[in-house]
Design an enzyme around this catalytic site. Structure first.
Site, PDB file in Angstrom:
ATOM      1  N   GLU A 494       4.970  -5.591  -7.114  1.00 30.91           N
ATOM      2  CA  GLU A 494       5.656  -5.305  -5.609  1.00 30.91           C
ATOM      3  C   GLU A 494       4.921  -6.232  -4.742  1.00 30.91           C
ATOM      4  O   GLU A 494       3.876  -6.343  -4.865  1.00 30.91           O
ATOM      5  CB  GLU A 494       5.368  -3.845  -5.450  1.00 30.91           C
ATOM      6  CG  GLU A 494       6.067  -2.849  -6.175  1.00 30.91           C
ATOM      7  CD  GLU A 494       5.951  -1.224  -5.916  1.00 30.91           C
ATOM      8  OE1 GLU A 494       4.985  -1.085  -5.221  1.00 30.91           O
ATOM      9  OE2 GLU A 494       6.465  -0.544  -6.457  1.00 30.91           O
ATOM     10  N   HIS A 517       9.372   1.446  -2.245  1.00 32.12           N
ATOM     11  CA  HIS A 517       8.244   2.289  -2.756  1.00 32.12           C
ATOM     12  C   HIS A 517       7.943   3.332  -1.505  1.00 32.12           C
ATOM     13  O   HIS A 517       6.855   3.219  -1.033  1.00 32.12           O
ATOM     14  CB  HIS A 517       6.946   1.752  -3.106  1.00 32.12           C
ATOM     15  CG  HIS A 517       6.262   2.347  -3.848  1.00 32.12           C
ATOM     16  ND1 HIS A 517       5.364   1.887  -4.862  1.00 32.12           N
ATOM     17  CD2 HIS A 517       5.763   3.820  -3.957  1.00 32.12           C
ATOM     18  CE1 HIS A 517       4.358   2.963  -5.417  1.00 32.12           C
ATOM     19  NE2 HIS A 517       4.759   3.739  -4.833  1.00 32.12           N
TER      20      HIS A 517
END
Length: 634
Positions: A494, A517
Site C-alpha cells: 500500500e 484501506h
C-alpha cells in the site's frame, strides 16, 4: 544538614495563568456581568486589556483601571470567584501540593492580581498567607468594587521588582510566570532565573526573554534537582504520531503535558530509524512498519500506540525484548468496518459498480439480470472475532443466514451457525467475507484452491489484511466469473501517503470495489481511536498499568498515594524478583505494595515503597542481572 545561604532556593510565583489556568479578572467578569446586556462585548474588552498588559503593550495601572471599570463587580461576587478558581489551579501546581507544604518558608506569590481572591486559593495548597503579595480592592459603602489601593507597590509598573527587592531574599530566587512583568523581575536583577511558564498560555514575547521555558511546575523542580510529584517531567517525554492520527489524540496527549510531534504520512524503515531516536512514545496507523531494525535505533522508546485494530505492522517480539509496551484499539473502529462490509455486499449483489461505471460513460443499462437481494442469502464469515461477530449480527438483522468458521472456539451470536471446516463454509456461502488478523502465518491463507471451493457466482470480500489473499488467484476467479464480484479494502503493498501511486492487478476488473484501506476511516471511528489509544498510553506512562497491552503481561494497578512507584522490566528468569527484594531490603526501602505478572519472555514488577529512600536505590535496581528497563514514576 543546614543549607548555606547560596544553596537556598526561593520560588516566586505569579498567580494569573500560572498558579491558576486562567486570568482571575476574566472569571470575575463572567460572574459580575452574567446578566449584563453588554456581557460579551465587555468580556472581550477585558481579555484584550489583559493580553496587552501581559505583553507589555499597556501600563499595569492603565490595565487595572480599565478592567475594574468594565467589570462592574461587587464584594459579593468574590466567594463564587474563589470557588471557581480553586477548581482551576494548574494541573502540575495542584499535583505538587506536597512540595508547597514542605517548602512553605521559601515559596511566595507575587501578583498584580488581588489578595481578596488569591489568598483563599493559594493557602489551600500550603502557601502561607503572609507570603502572598498582591493588590487590594477598594469597595464603596455598598460593597461595589470601585478602585484599587494606589499606594500598593504592585499597582504600578515595576511593582513586582520593587516588592521582591523589599523581601531581601537570600539565595537563589526563581521567578515563575507567563507575563512581561515577570520577566522584568529577572531583568532588574531581583531574580536569578526567569521561568516562562507555558502550561496554560504561551506568549512568544515572554518566552524570548526566558532563562528556561517551563511547560509545567514539574519541569522547574526537575531543572533544580528537587523532588516533586513526578520523577520525570511529562514535557520531556517526547511522542511522535505518524499517518495523520486524529487531532483528538494530539490534543489529549498535549493536555496531559507531553511533548507531541505529529506527521501526516508514514515513514520507511530508514527514515523511522533516524526519527525515532529520543522518542519515548510512537503512534502509528497501519502503513508504518516498526521492525527490529527500527527498535534497535529506539534508544528511549517506552510504548507504541497502534491507532487501528491490527498490530502485524509491529515486530511485537522485538518490542517485548526491548521492554516496549504495545497498545492498539481492538474495538474502536469495529462498527465502521462492518458497515462498509454490509454496504459492499449489497452493492456487489446488485452489480452496482458496473452499472455506475456505465452511467458515467453515458450508458443506460437498466436490467434485473444478475441483481439480487441479500435477504435469504448465506453469508460465510471467516474469522469470528470482534468484527466478524458484529457483522454476523447486522447481516442477520438484514435477513441473511450467517455461517462462520474460526480456528478458535467462538460462541455463536443470534442464529449464526458454526462450520467445522473452511471447506464446509465455502461450499454453501453466497457471500464470503474475511476477518482474520495479519499474523505472519496467515499470509496467503486464501489461495486458488479456496476460490475453487466456493459456489459459482459467489461474492468475495477482504476488509481484513492485504497479505492474507493470493491476489493473482483472486484476479483469476473474478475474471473467469467464478466470483461474481469482489470488494477489497486492503492490499499486500500500500502507498505510504496519498501522494504516492496505487498499483494492483485488481484494477479494472468487473463488478469490483477497490477502496484505499478505509474500513475504519470514519470520523466516529478515528475519534474513538484518538480517545482510546492515548488513554491506554497515558495510563501506562502515568501509572504503569498495562491492561489490554498486545505484548506485555496485563496488569491493572490500584491508585498510589504517599509512595514511590518503581517499575522493573526484566527477562523472565528465575530469581529476579528475589534479587529485586534483596536490593530493596539492603536499602531499607519499606514495601507498601508489590505486583508481578509474567509471560513467556519478560517479567513485569511494580513495587510501591515509602517516600523515603536512598537515591542510589535506582542505580542498584538497574544493575540487577537480566534487567531490560527500570523507571521511577513518582
Amino acid at each position: 544538614m543546614n543549607q548555606t545561604t547560596s544553596e537556598v532556593q526561593h520560588f516566586v510565583i505569579d498567580f494569573d495563568s500560572t498558579f491558576t489556568k486562567v486570568e482571575a479578572l476574566d472569571i470575575l467578569g463572567e460572574i459580575s456581568l452574567e446578566n449584563h446586556p453588554e456581557k460579551d462585548k465587555r468580556l472581550q474588552l477585558i481579555k484584550d486589556v489583559t493580553d496587552k498588559g501581559m505583553a507589555g503593550e499597556m501600563s499595569l495601572r492603565e490595565s487595572l483601571e480599565s478592567r475594574i471599570n468594565i467589570l462592574d463587580a461587587h464584594q459579593s461576587h468574590l466567594d463564587e470567584l474563589v470557588r471557581r478558581l480553586s477548581k482551576l489551579v494548574s494541573k502540575s501546581i495542584s499535583r505538587n501540593q506536597t512540595f508547597f507544604e514542605h517548602n512553605a518558608a521559601n515559596t511566595f506569590i507575587v501578583s498584580n492580581g488581588f489578595k481578596e481572591f488569591i489568598v483563599p486559593v493559594v493557602t489551600q495548597l500550603g502557601i502561607r498567607p503572609e507570603h502572598v503579595f498582591a493588590n487590594d480592592f477598594i469597595f464603596d459603602d455598598n460593597g461595589a468594587i470601585i478602585d484599587f489601593n494606589r499606594e500598593n507597590v504592585l499597582s504600578s509598573n515595576g511593582g513586582k521588582v520593587k516588592q521582591i527587592e523589599q523581601l531581601s531574599l537570600k539565595g537563589n530566587v526563581h521567578m515563575i510566570g507567563d507575563g512581561y512583568t515577570d520577566y522584568e523581575v529577572r531583568k532588574a536583577g531581583a531574580a536569578n532565573t526567569f521561568y516562562a511558564y507555558t502550561e496554560n498560555i504561551e506568549r512568544d514575547s515572554v518566552k524570548a526573554h526566558a532563562d528556561h521555558i517551563a511547560p509545567s511546575f514539574d519541569e522547574i523542580l526537575f531543572h533544580n534537582n528537587m523532588s516533586g510529584a513526578l520523577s520525570y517531567p511529562k514535557n520531556r517525554i517526547k511522542m511522535l504520531l505518524l499517518e495523520s492520527v486524529h487531532p483528538k489524540a494530539l490534543a489529549k496527549l498535549k493536555e496531559d503535558g507531553f511533548s507531541v510531534e505529529s506527521y501526516p504520512a508514514g515513514l520507511d524503515e530508514d527514515e523511522l530509524s533516524e526519527k525515532i531516536k529520543g522518542i519515548r512514545v510512537l503512534g502509528i496507523r497501519s502503513k508504518t512498519q516498526v521492525t527490529a531494525k527500527v527498535l534497535d535505533h529506539a534508544d528511549k522508546l517506552m510504548a507504541i500506540g497502534a491507532f487501528c485494530i491490527g498490530t502485524n505492522q509491529i515486530d511485537l517480539e522485538a518490542a517485548l525484548n526491548k521492554g516496549v509496551a504495545v497498545f492498539n484499539a481492538p474495538y474502536s473502529n469495529t462498527r465502521s468496518v462492518v458497515e462498509l462490509a454490509i454496504a459492499e455486499i449489497i452493492m456487489l449483489m446488485r452489480g452496482i459498480p458496473d452499472k455506475s461505471k456505465d452511467m458515467h460513460q453515458g450508458k443506460w443499462s437498466k436490467t434485473a439480470n444478475s441483481s439480487y437481494e441479500i435477504r435469504g442469502k448465506k453469508l460465510g464469515i471467516i474469522g469470528y472475532g470482534n468484527i466478524g461477530a458484529q457483522l454476523s449480527v447486522l447481516a442477520e438483522n438484514l435477513g441473511m443466514n450467517v455461517f462462520y468458521y474460526d480456528i478458535e472456539e467462538r460462541l455463536a451470536l443470534g442464529n449464526a451457525t458454526k462450520c467445522n471446516s473452511l471447506q464446509e463454509l465455502l461450499e454453501l456461502a453466497d457471500v464470503v467475507s474475511l476477518h482474520v488478523d495479519g499474523r505472519p502465518e496467515n499470509k496467503n491463507i486464501f489461495r486458488k484452491e479456496h476460490f475453487e471451493m466456493m459456489k459459482d457466482g459467489a461474492v468475495f470480500l477482504n476488509l481484513a489484511r492485504g497479505p492474507v489473499v493470493d491476489i493473482p488467484a483472486l484476479k483469476e476467479a473474478v475474471s473467469s466469473g467464478k466470483v461474481r464480484g469482489t470488494g477489497v479494502d486492503v492490499f499486500p503493498e500500500e502507498p505510504k501517503s496519498n501522494n504516492d501511486p496505487f498499483n494492483s492487478e485488481l484494477i479494472g476488473l468487473p463488478n469490483t470495489i477497490l477502496t484505499p484501506h478505509i474500513g475504519g476511516s470514519t470520523q466516529e471511528a478515528q475519534e474513538n481511536i484518538g480517545d482510546f489509544v492515548p488513554g491506554k498510553i497515558m495510563d501506562y506512562i502515568n501509572t504503569g498499568n498495562t491492561a489490554l497491552s498486545v505484548n506485555f503481561p496485563n496488569l491493572t494497578l490500584p491508585p498510589l498515594e504517599n509512595a514511590h512507584r518503581l517499575i522493573h522490566i526484566h527477562e523472565n528468569k528465575p530469581g529476579v524478583l528475589a534479587e529485586i527484594n534483596n536490593v530493596l531490603a539492603a536499602h531499607e526501602a519499606n514495601i507498601v505494595g508489590q505486583y508481578l505478572k509474567t509471560n513467556e519472555s519478560i517479567g513485569y514488577v511494580i513495587t510501591d515503597i515509602d517516600k523515603e529512600y536512598g537515591k542510589d536505590l535506582a542505580k542498584a535496581l538497574k544493575k540487577i542481572e537480566h534487567t531490560i528497563k527500570f523507571r521511577v514514576l513518582y
